[in-house]
Design a protein around this motif. Structure first.
Motif, PDB file in Angstrom:
ATOM      1  N   SER A  63       0.452 101.109  78.700  1.00 34.75           N
ATOM      2  CA  SER A  63       0.212 102.337  77.950  1.00 34.75           C
ATOM      3  C   SER A  63       1.396 102.640  77.042  1.00 34.75           C
ATOM      4  CB  SER A  63      -0.029 103.508  78.902  1.00 34.75           C
ATOM      5  OG  SER A  63       1.116 103.739  79.702  1.00 34.75           O
ATOM      6  N   GLY A  64       1.139 103.309  75.923  1.00 32.08           N
ATOM      7  CA  GLY A  64       2.210 103.653  75.005  1.00 32.08           C
ATOM      8  C   GLY A  64       2.503 102.529  74.023  1.00 32.08           C
ATOM      9  N   ARG A 100      -1.573  98.760  72.973  1.00 28.13           N
ATOM     10  CA  ARG A 100      -2.939  98.462  73.398  1.00 28.13           C
ATOM     11  C   ARG A 100      -3.185  96.963  73.525  1.00 28.13           C
ATOM     12  NH1 ARG A 100      -3.235 102.746  69.941  1.00 28.13           N
ATOM     13  NH2 ARG A 100      -3.509 101.378  68.159  1.00 28.13           N
ATOM     14  N   SER A 128       9.158 104.882  81.209  1.00 25.38           N
ATOM     15  CA  SER A 128       8.034 105.267  80.375  1.00 25.38           C
ATOM     16  C   SER A 128       8.281 106.673  79.816  1.00 25.38           C
ATOM     17  CB  SER A 128       6.736 105.232  81.179  1.00 25.38           C
ATOM     18  OG  SER A 128       6.792 106.162  82.249  1.00 25.38           O
ATOM     19  N   THR A 159       5.428 107.138  73.378  1.00 25.45           N
ATOM     20  CA  THR A 159       4.061 107.556  73.638  1.00 25.45           C
ATOM     21  C   THR A 159       3.116 106.907  72.629  1.00 25.45           C
ATOM     22  OG1 THR A 159       4.434 109.488  72.259  1.00 25.45           O
ATOM     23  CG2 THR A 159       4.757 109.753  74.634  1.00 25.45           C
ATOM     24  N   PRO A 160       1.815 106.902  72.908  1.00 25.04           N
ATOM     25  CA  PRO A 160       0.848 106.310  71.968  1.00 25.04           C
ATOM     26  C   PRO A 160       0.882 106.989  70.604  1.00 25.04           C
ATOM     27  CG  PRO A 160      -0.170 106.676  74.116  1.00 25.04           C
ATOM     28  CD  PRO A 160       1.171 107.350  74.151  1.00 25.04           C
TER      29      PRO A 160
END
Length: 362
Positions: A94-95, A110, A319, A361-362
């Motif tokens: 993620s991220g 992704r 993270s 973060t995304p």
């Protein structure tokens, strides 16, 4: 090596941790013996044969050969205390992760990666809107969506360790052996320190103008980026790692085998000692240390081993939400991600020279 030479070498070598290994083997055999009838039958003989093979493998592992090292790792996994091991990999990490490999920078998101240009080092701006990058003698800010250069500065010396301040107003970096600080829009580039060690500067969370940096002589300075006012200094041995806690209260100053956590609210100092070489640190709400010893790396969080793997792990990164810890595993084509007591192996398709430069973060 002939058979006779091998036999003499095995007899002469000192078995690593012989006493402890012998006691563990003895306890294992006695436990197995108590579960069966007291007579010595084929099963008991098999147990003793396995123990003898294991001890022989330990002795053989002391020889400095590739097969011996492989045997040593397997024997240690048998005799060592239990530790978390990698499990099945999640579908994707993620991220967004910045990764440099050689002279090229990539964005991994992704499960896919995209090239951002020819840069050797990088760090995220606050909220991951931009990235500060360095390559050769150039410092720049780029758009992580496509690598577009927003601004750049060219120096005569090599540029390294670009680090964006948490408030977004400044970027600190090393040019040659000089600490320099520039505004986040690429203007007002000034020299902020001389004789800077090859250690990334560390911005203090919660106080966006305050930066810590290490000198070649072991002095650590915390100063105001705008006024150059010195707020705190520490003199000691060579510094290899600088990291602030997420609340900006504590600063870790670490060398190769030990360090000190300085609490800026109470003035307290907490010693950090390692039984090996500290190869990476990550400080968020919790302090994570990667300690390399005897061909293995143990990752400790608040003193507890959460991950142990053969080889030399590096590039620890928390993270964005502080719940997961990433460790690079050079040569294994994977990252190891720790979530609580679970460890996952995430394949990344990079070579052993790849370095993780930040997780956003995304």
């Amino acid at each position: 090596m002939t058979r006779d030479e091998l036999e003499r070498a095995l007899r002469a070598v000192d078995v690593p941790d012989a006493v402890a290994a012998r006691e563990r083997a003895r306890a294992t055999v006695l436990a197995a013996h108590r579960e069966r009838a007291p007579r010595r039958g084929p099963r008991a003989a098999l147990v003793w044969a396995l123990v003898a093979c294991a001890v022989a493998a330990v002795a053989f592992s002391a020889r400095d050969t590739r097969p011996a090292r492989e045997v040593r790792e397997r024997v240690r996994d048998v005799f060592a205390a239990p530790a978390p091991v990698p499990t099945a990999a999640p579908a994707a990490l993620s991220g967004r992760v910045l990764v440099s490999e050689g002279d090229e920078l990539f964005l991994v998101a992704r499960g896919k990666r995209a090239s951002l240009g020819h840069w050797r080092d990088a760090s995220w701006s606050p909220r991951g809107l931009y990235a500060a990058v360095a390559g050769g003698n150039t410092l720049a800010a780029i758009d992580p969506a496509d690598g577009t250069v927003r601004w750049k500065l060219v120096h005569r010396e090599e540029v390294r360790f670009p680090r964006w301040a948490p408030g977004g107003l400044h970027v600190a970096y090393r040019a040659g052996t000089t600490l320099r600080i520039v505004y986040g829009n690429g203007t007002h580039d000034v020299r902020a320190g001389r004789a800077m060690a090859p250690v990334a500067p560390a911005w203090r969370p919660g106080q966006p103008r305050t930066v810590a940096w290490a000198g070649l002589d072991g002095t650590v300075t915390v100063e105001d980026a705008d006024t150059a006012k010195v707020l705190w200094t520490r003199t000691g041995g060579r510094v290899r790692h600088l990291a602030w806690s997420a609340d900006g209260r504590r600063l870790l100053v670490a060398g190769a085998r030990n360090g000190t956590i300085h609490d800026f609210e109470t003035g307290a100092r907490t010693r950090v000692r390692a039984d090996g070489t500290i190869v990476a640190v990550a400080f968020d709400r919790r302090l994570a240390l990667a300690i390399h010893r005897d061909g293995r790396t143990a990752v400790r969080v608040r003193g507890e081993v959460v991950l142990s793997a053969p080889g030399r792990l590096r590039d620890l990164e928390w993270s964005p939400d502080g719940r997961a810890l990433l460790a690079a595993w050079p040569g294994a084509d994977h990252w190891l991600v720790v979530r609580g007591r679970e460890v996952s192996a995430v394949r990344h398709r990079f070579g052993g020279a790849a370095r993780v430069r930040g997780w956003a973060t995304p």
